[in-house]
Design a protein around this motif. Structure first.
Motif, PDB file in Angstrom:
ATOM      1  N   ILE A   1       4.094  -3.377  16.163  1.00 33.56           N
ATOM      2  CA  ILE A   1       4.766  -2.301  15.438  1.00 33.56           C
ATOM      3  C   ILE A   1       6.282  -2.459  15.552  1.00 33.56           C
ATOM      4  CG2 ILE A   1       5.161   0.187  15.319  1.00 33.56           C
ATOM      5  CD1 ILE A   1       2.412  -0.608  14.341  1.00 33.56           C
ATOM      6  N   LEU A   2       6.758  -2.714  16.758  1.00 35.15           N
ATOM      7  CA  LEU A   2       8.202  -2.850  16.976  1.00 35.15           C
ATOM      8  C   LEU A   2       8.766  -4.048  16.218  1.00 35.15           C
ATOM      9  CD1 LEU A   2       8.377  -2.043  20.802  1.00 35.15           C
ATOM     10  CD2 LEU A   2       8.932  -0.518  18.877  1.00 35.15           C
ATOM     11  N   ALA A   3       7.961  -5.100  16.097  1.00 37.70           N
ATOM     12  CA  ALA A   3       8.431  -6.323  15.427  1.00 37.70           C
ATOM     13  C   ALA A   3       8.589  -6.145  13.926  1.00 37.70           C
ATOM     14  CB  ALA A   3       7.464  -7.470  15.723  1.00 37.70           C
ATOM     15  N   ILE A   4       7.769  -5.276  13.326  1.00 32.06           N
ATOM     16  CA  ILE A   4       7.805  -5.138  11.860  1.00 32.06           C
ATOM     17  C   ILE A   4       8.440  -3.827  11.399  1.00 32.06           C
ATOM     18  CG2 ILE A   4       5.740  -6.578  11.668  1.00 32.06           C
ATOM     19  CD1 ILE A   4       4.155  -4.060  10.954  1.00 32.06           C
ATOM     20  N   LYS A   5       8.772  -2.956  12.328  1.00 38.06           N
ATOM     21  CA  LYS A   5       9.173  -1.580  11.999  1.00 38.06           C
ATOM     22  C   LYS A   5      10.339  -1.515  11.003  1.00 38.06           C
ATOM     23  CE  LYS A   5      10.626   2.766  14.171  1.00 38.06           C
ATOM     24  NZ  LYS A   5      11.977   2.821  13.552  1.00 38.06           N
ATOM     25  N   THR A   6      11.348  -2.344  11.183  1.00 38.06           N
ATOM     26  CA  THR A   6      12.518  -2.268  10.304  1.00 38.06           C
ATOM     27  C   THR A   6      12.221  -2.761   8.889  1.00 38.06           C
ATOM     28  OG1 THR A   6      13.249  -4.457  11.055  1.00 38.06           O
ATOM     29  CG2 THR A   6      14.132  -2.525  12.220  1.00 38.06           C
ATOM     30  N   HIS A   7      11.066  -3.386   8.698  1.00 38.47           N
ATOM     31  CA  HIS A   7      10.707  -3.941   7.388  1.00 38.47           C
ATOM     32  C   HIS A   7       9.722  -3.060   6.632  1.00 38.47           C
ATOM     33  CE1 HIS A   7      12.730  -7.689   8.487  1.00 38.47           C
ATOM     34  NE2 HIS A   7      12.095  -7.638   9.649  1.00 38.47           N
ATOM     35  N   ILE A   8       9.322  -1.926   7.212  1.00 38.71           N
ATOM     36  CA  ILE A   8       8.323  -1.051   6.570  1.00 38.71           C
ATOM     37  C   ILE A   8       8.896   0.367   6.488  1.00 38.71           C
ATOM     38  CG2 ILE A   8       6.267  -2.418   7.109  1.00 38.71           C
ATOM     39  CD1 ILE A   8       5.844  -0.677   9.590  1.00 38.71           C
TER      40      ILE A   8
ATOM     41  N   ALA B   1       0.815  -1.225   0.000  1.00 41.55           N
ATOM     42  CA  ALA B   1       0.000   0.000   0.000  1.00 41.55           C
ATOM     43  C   ALA B   1       0.843   1.267   0.000  1.00 41.55           C
ATOM     44  CB  ALA B   1      -0.918  -0.002   1.224  1.00 41.55           C
ATOM     45  N   LYS B   2       2.137   1.118   0.291  1.00 41.00           N
ATOM     46  CA  LYS B   2       3.048   2.280   0.413  1.00 41.00           C
ATOM     47  C   LYS B   2       2.532   3.264   1.458  1.00 41.00           C
ATOM     48  CE  LYS B   2       4.828   1.986  -4.330  1.00 41.00           C
ATOM     49  NZ  LYS B   2       4.160   0.708  -4.657  1.00 41.00           N
ATOM     50  N   ASP B   3       2.139   2.719   2.606  1.00 43.29           N
ATOM     51  CA  ASP B   3       1.620   3.551   3.689  1.00 43.29           C
ATOM     52  C   ASP B   3       2.682   4.557   4.137  1.00 43.29           C
ATOM     53  OD1 ASP B   3      -0.928   2.296   3.918  1.00 43.29           O
ATOM     54  OD2 ASP B   3      -0.022   0.640   5.019  1.00 43.29           O
ATOM     55  N   ARG B   4       2.279   5.823   4.287  1.00 43.08           N
ATOM     56  CA  ARG B   4       3.189   6.881   4.727  1.00 43.08           C
ATOM     57  C   ARG B   4       3.075   7.116   6.239  1.00 43.08           C
ATOM     58  NH1 ARG B   4       4.178  10.568   0.671  1.00 43.08           N
ATOM     59  NH2 ARG B   4       5.679  11.481   2.127  1.00 43.08           N
ATOM     60  N   VAL B   5       1.888   6.863   6.765  1.00 42.49           N
ATOM     61  CA  VAL B   5       1.617   7.071   8.190  1.00 42.49           C
ATOM     62  C   VAL B   5       0.970   5.801   8.729  1.00 42.49           C
ATOM     63  CG1 VAL B   5       0.376   8.467   9.897  1.00 42.49           C
ATOM     64  CG2 VAL B   5       1.248   9.539   7.803  1.00 42.49           C
ATOM     65  N   LEU B   6       1.334   5.413   9.959  1.00 44.11           N
ATOM     66  CA  LEU B   6       0.723   4.248  10.587  1.00 44.11           C
ATOM     67  C   LEU B   6       0.190   4.669  11.952  1.00 44.11           C
ATOM     68  CD1 LEU B   6       2.218   0.640  10.569  1.00 44.11           C
ATOM     69  CD2 LEU B   6       0.509   1.430  12.197  1.00 44.11           C
ATOM     70  N   ILE B   7      -1.117   4.560  12.105  1.00 45.77           N
ATOM     71  CA  ILE B   7      -1.810   4.924  13.341  1.00 45.77           C
ATOM     72  C   ILE B   7      -2.165   3.639  14.073  1.00 45.77           C
ATOM     73  CG2 ILE B   7      -3.833   6.115  14.279  1.00 45.77           C
ATOM     74  CD1 ILE B   7      -3.914   7.689  11.593  1.00 45.77           C
ATOM     75  N   PHE B   8      -1.871   3.549  15.386  1.00 45.20           N
ATOM     76  CA  PHE B   8      -2.073   2.275  16.069  1.00 45.20           C
ATOM     77  C   PHE B   8      -2.574   2.456  17.499  1.00 45.20           C
ATOM     78  CE2 PHE B   8       2.195   3.695  17.016  1.00 45.20           C
ATOM     79  CZ  PHE B   8       2.426   3.313  18.332  1.00 45.20           C
TER      80      PHE B   8
ATOM     81  N   LEU C   1       9.387   3.628  21.351  1.00 45.37           N
ATOM     82  CA  LEU C   1       9.305   4.113  19.970  1.00 45.37           C
ATOM     83  C   LEU C   1       9.508   5.631  19.994  1.00 45.37           C
ATOM     84  CD1 LEU C   1       8.645   3.092  17.043  1.00 45.37           C
ATOM     85  CD2 LEU C   1       6.259   3.683  17.521  1.00 45.37           C
ATOM     86  N   PRO C   2      10.754   6.090  20.078  1.00 44.02           N
ATOM     87  CA  PRO C   2      11.037   7.521  20.321  1.00 44.02           C
ATOM     88  C   PRO C   2      10.388   8.479  19.319  1.00 44.02           C
ATOM     89  CG  PRO C   2      13.020   6.211  20.594  1.00 44.02           C
ATOM     90  CD  PRO C   2      11.988   5.289  20.028  1.00 44.02           C
TER      91      PRO C   2
ATOM     92  N   LEU D   1       1.599  -2.056  20.076  1.00 45.22           N
ATOM     93  CA  LEU D   1       2.986  -1.579  20.054  1.00 45.22           C
ATOM     94  C   LEU D   1       3.980  -2.722  19.802  1.00 45.22           C
ATOM     95  CD1 LEU D   1       5.104   0.643  20.400  1.00 45.22           C
ATOM     96  CD2 LEU D   1       5.039   0.201  22.877  1.00 45.22           C
ATOM     97  N   PRO D   2       3.859  -3.883  20.473  1.00 47.39           N
ATOM     98  CA  PRO D   2       4.816  -4.964  20.196  1.00 47.39           C
ATOM     99  C   PRO D   2       4.825  -5.380  18.724  1.00 47.39           C
ATOM    100  CG  PRO D   2       3.603  -5.428  22.213  1.00 47.39           C
ATOM    101  CD  PRO D   2       2.930  -4.248  21.565  1.00 47.39           C
TER     102      PRO D   2
END
Length: 542
Positions: free
Chosen positions: A125-132, A110-117, A152-153, A122-123
């Motif tokens: 998000i942290l698990a996939i963050k480096t891949h998105i 989807a080429k998401d620019r913003v991710l609202i959660f 998540l600073p 949070l876990p």
């Protein structure tokens, strides 16, 4: 010559504007992650949606960019929903129950620019963050939380962003064919496939959902969407709620039977929407708690076929009419809804109940047909009751999958649903099975849905799934995978005996396998693919 009438584009923002203008004080009650309750109204939701739209405009996103949400049904999610689509961005709702690999794929696709959660994710998000890496901004859908900031600073907080803005915002006007939202279907093999809705298709879908022959919604209703907002927009229910200005009850992550019974009774819910597994838990909890669900006039069942025994229980024990519906992500999702015709009013209760078992009729805006399985454009609809492939077309039906150029429709412009079905003379649709779930035994077809419905009629069966198992002589034979009611002593032979006189003898399952739980998808559907992997050779092994 054109007609001489005003033209206003059909935009999602107009739904919220209507609710704010004429139903501003109508309540929206939301259950928070900590089980506390938050009460707001359509006026406040509208104002906060405008504030958040301004906040989004201040970020590095452009008209038509995708903004993802990873959240439960709550008031902040509704505000964000309208802010995203209303401001010209694309609202991409993500199912948090997908595997991490699937989540990574769809965020990147989807080429998401913003991710609202929601902070509960949070876990994930942290698990996939480096891949998105395409996601530039993370927004926690809550108030400031130091623990989340430490983990998540770069995170921003929804409440802070909203409070920094004023509500003096005019929704932009643009082409109604502009993309509004993106949902991925998990009912396919391989990677999930995206379905990109437009503002026009969504508003027309909302109109169709509200009419009396559909969900029959009005400002007098108190609506409880149990189906998650990440599953085809909770079947469009938050849009419909704004269109009619009804009260909206949002359960958050608390979808267990006891929590739902309490919300229904506390807030006098009149209509609720969910899949059969949800209603099964609700009935069990209502029986345990002694609730009569007195306020409920109807419940909407979709996602998979509703067992006849469940429809009968709601009607007889709770005086609640079950509205059987059928749809899919590719249909936004509304395809058919079961409401009686005038001529059915004079029928007996048992005759009406028989009609209620089907998935109903298409509303205006949808066409359906049954075609011969050998030729996708040969309609056999005129042969009433003939079984074949179900195909649909209409104002809110997918044309092609997101990012795909391959032809999706038939040569004459219909979408093949993958369902096997039949139509009666009044246009009522009955789904026999998914094509992939049909069982071919000795050259004859057996419906897994029909066998499951019979099993679910047994009072000691809590859940049932039927799959095709390999057979040396007959190629495939049905096997029933069942979950017993708590402390039930029921045996395999007792269940098989229960099938006698209810179905042809050769269609009775060859075996019953008792399990503690049947695996479910993120939307509450039974994962038959997993069951087939586990038990496809069970008859060969034995």
């Amino acid at each position: 010559m054109y007609g001489q009438m005003m033209f206003k584009p059909l935009l999602i923002s107009s739904l919220l504007e209507h609710a704010a203008n004429f139903h501003a004080d109508t309540a929206i009650i939301s259950k928070n992650l900590d089980t506390s309750l938050h009460t707001t109204n359509w006026g406040e939701v509208s104002a906060n949606a405008k504030r958040f739209a301004k906040a989004l405009n201040a970020l590095n996103v452009q008209h038509g960019d995708c903004v993802a949400t990873l959240a439960w049904n709550n008031y902040r999610h509704v505000e964000a929903w309208y802010a995203i689509s209303g401001s010209g961005l694309i609202c991409h709702t993500i199912n948090p129950r997908l595997f991490p690999e699937q989540l990574i794929f769809i965020v990147n696709d989807a080429k998401d620019r913003v991710l609202i959660f929601d902070k509960t994710f949070l876990p994930l998000i942290l698990a996939i963050k480096t891949h998105i890496s395409n996601v530039e901004t993370f927004i926690c859908l809550d108030a400031y939380d130091e623990d989340i900031k430490q983990a998540l600073p770069e995170v921003q907080f929804y409440d802070d962003l909203v409070q920094q803005q004023t509500a003096d915002y005019d929704w932009p006007e643009f082409d109604e064919l502009t993309a509004s939202s993106l949902c991925y279907t998990s009912g396919t093999t391989g990677h999930p496939k995206g379905v990109l809705y437009s503002h026009r298709s969504t508003v027309l879908h909302t109109l169709a959902a509200c009419i009396p022959d559909s969900l029959n919604l009005s400002a007098q209703d108190v609506m409880l969407p149990v189906v998650p907002m990440f599953h085809v927009h909770a079947w469009g229910s938050p849009y419909a709620a704004a269109m009619v200005g009804c009260t909206l009850i949002l359960p958050g992550p608390y979808l267990d039977g006891e929590s739902l019974v309490k919300m229904i009774d506390d807030y006098q819910v009149t209509v609720a929407l969910g899949v059969p597994t949800i209603w099964q838990g609700l009935i069990s909890a209502a029986q345990k708690l002694g609730s009569q669900l007195c306020s409920m006039t109807r419940n909407v069942v979709g996602g998979s076929a509703c067992p006849p025994s469940m429809i009968a229980t709601f009607k007889q024990d709770y005086h609640c009419e079950t509205i059987h519906a059928w749809g899919m992500t590719e249909a936004s999702p509304l395809g058919t809804v079961n409401q009686l015709k005038a001529k059915h009013k004079d029928l007996s209760a048992s005759e009406q109940a028989e009609i209620r078992l089907s998935q109903g009729r298409p509303p205006f805006g949808i066409q359906v047909r049954i075609v011969n399985q050998e030729n996708d454009t040969t309609s056999i609809q005129q042969d009433v009751g003939a079984i074949g492939n179900l195909q649909i077309k209409g104002h809110w039906i997918v044309k092609h999958y997101f990012g795909a150029s391959d032809a999706l429709l038939t040569s004459d412009g219909w979408f093949d649903t993958g369902d096997i079905a039949r139509l009666n003379s009044d246009g009522y649709l009955t789904i026999s099975d998914r094509a992939k779930d049909l069982i071919k035994s000795g050259g004859e077809w057996i419906s897994s849905v029909e066998l499951e419905n019979i099993a679910m009629g047994h009072p000691e069966v809590a859940m049932a799934a039927v799959i095709a198992a390999k057979h040396e002589k007959w190629d495939e034979r049905p096997v029933l995978v069942a979950v017993k009611q708590p402390n039930s002593p029921i045996t395999e032979m007792e269940i098989l005996d229960y099938y006698h006189d209810k179905i042809a003898k050769w269609q009775i399952p060859d075996k019953v396998i008792f399990v503690d739980a049947i695996p479910l998808s993120g939307t509450g559907k039974m994962l038959k693919r997993k069951l087939r992997e586990d038990f496809v050779n069970i008859l060969l092994d034995s």
